[in-house]
Design a protein around this motif. Structure first.
Motif, short mmCIF file in Angstrom:
data_model
loop_
_atom_site.label_atom_id
_atom_site.label_comp_id
_atom_site.label_asym_id
_atom_site.label_seq_id
_atom_site.Cartn_x
_atom_site.Cartn_y
_atom_site.Cartn_z
N VAL A 14 70.24 31.21 43.67
CA VAL A 14 69.68 32.39 44.12
C VAL A 14 68.75 33.47 43.37
CG1 VAL A 14 70.14 34.73 45.87
CG2 VAL A 14 71.26 32.32 46.27
N SER A 15 69.71 33.47 42.37
CA SER A 15 68.74 33.99 40.95
C SER A 15 67.25 33.16 40.84
CB SER A 15 69.02 33.91 39.61
OG SER A 15 70.63 35.15 39.83
N ILE A 16 67.20 32.36 40.43
CA ILE A 16 65.61 31.76 39.90
C ILE A 16 65.18 32.46 41.51
CG2 ILE A 16 64.66 29.40 40.14
CD1 ILE A 16 66.98 28.50 38.83
N GLU A 17 65.60 31.91 42.91
CA GLU A 17 64.73 32.08 43.77
C GLU A 17 64.11 33.47 44.27
OE1 GLU A 17 63.28 29.91 46.47
OE2 GLU A 17 63.83 28.63 45.55
N LEU A 18 65.08 34.40 43.53
CA LEU A 18 65.03 35.96 43.57
C LEU A 18 63.88 36.56 42.76
CD1 LEU A 18 68.09 37.08 44.83
CD2 LEU A 18 66.25 36.93 46.55
N SER A 19 63.82 35.67 41.51
CA SER A 19 62.99 36.14 40.18
C SER A 19 61.49 36.17 41.08
CB SER A 19 63.21 35.16 39.03
OG SER A 19 64.70 34.73 38.31
N SER A 20 60.90 36.88 39.91
CA SER A 20 59.53 37.23 40.19
C SER A 20 58.54 36.17 39.31
CB SER A 20 59.18 38.17 39.86
OG SER A 20 59.28 38.84 38.28
N ASP A 21 56.84 35.99 39.77
CA ASP A 21 57.01 34.95 38.59
C ASP A 21 56.72 35.33 37.67
OD1 ASP A 21 56.23 33.69 41.42
OD2 ASP A 21 54.14 34.07 41.08
N ASP A 22 56.75 36.51 37.37
CA ASP A 22 56.26 37.67 35.90
C ASP A 22 57.79 37.30 34.90
OD1 ASP A 22 53.94 38.57 35.90
OD2 ASP A 22 55.32 39.99 36.29
N GLU A 23 59.09 36.77 35.48
CA GLU A 23 60.08 36.45 35.15
C GLU A 23 60.71 35.18 34.53
OE1 GLU A 23 63.23 39.51 37.07
OE2 GLU A 23 62.43 38.63 38.29
N ILE A 24 60.36 34.57 35.97
CA ILE A 24 59.68 33.00 35.49
C ILE A 24 58.89 31.91 36.15
CG2 ILE A 24 61.68 30.85 36.08
CD1 ILE A 24 63.99 32.83 36.72
N ASP A 25 58.52 31.05 35.42
CA ASP A 25 57.16 30.51 35.76
C ASP A 25 57.68 29.79 36.92
OD1 ASP A 25 54.25 30.17 34.72
OD2 ASP A 25 55.68 28.25 35.14
N PRO A 26 57.02 30.21 37.94
CA PRO A 26 56.82 29.46 39.10
C PRO A 26 57.34 27.92 38.85
CG PRO A 26 55.62 30.87 39.40
CD PRO A 26 55.96 31.11 37.88
#
Length: 83
Positions: A14-26
């Protein structure tokens, strides 16, 4: 089913899914979720059903609508359903 381990994996997904593109590269997010789904592929049908039920229960109990939406989509995201 070890609910603590399943909850940890669900929370991570869920954290990965809710992360922005700036936080985690898609691409990285996709790779992480695909790797998790691949590992869950070894579960029996009964284990899959139990995890899906658990995820649905978590979705029912959450007050955050964004988190609820991600949780409801998670069984498909992790290839736990036949859909």
């Amino acid at each position: 089913m070890n609910r603590i381990l399943v909850r940890a994996l669900v929370d991570l997904a869920v954290s990965i899914e809710l992360s922005s593109d700036d936080e985690i590269d898609p691409r990285t997010a996709t790779t992480l979720l695909d790797d998790l789904a691949a590992n869950l592929d070894d579960l029996s049908d009964a284990e899959r059903d139990e995890i899906v039920d658990y995820i649905e229960d978590l979705a029912e109990k959450t007050r955050d609508p964004d988190r609820r939406d991600v949780l409801l989509d998670l069984p498909d995201t992790l290839a736990l359903t036949d859909d």
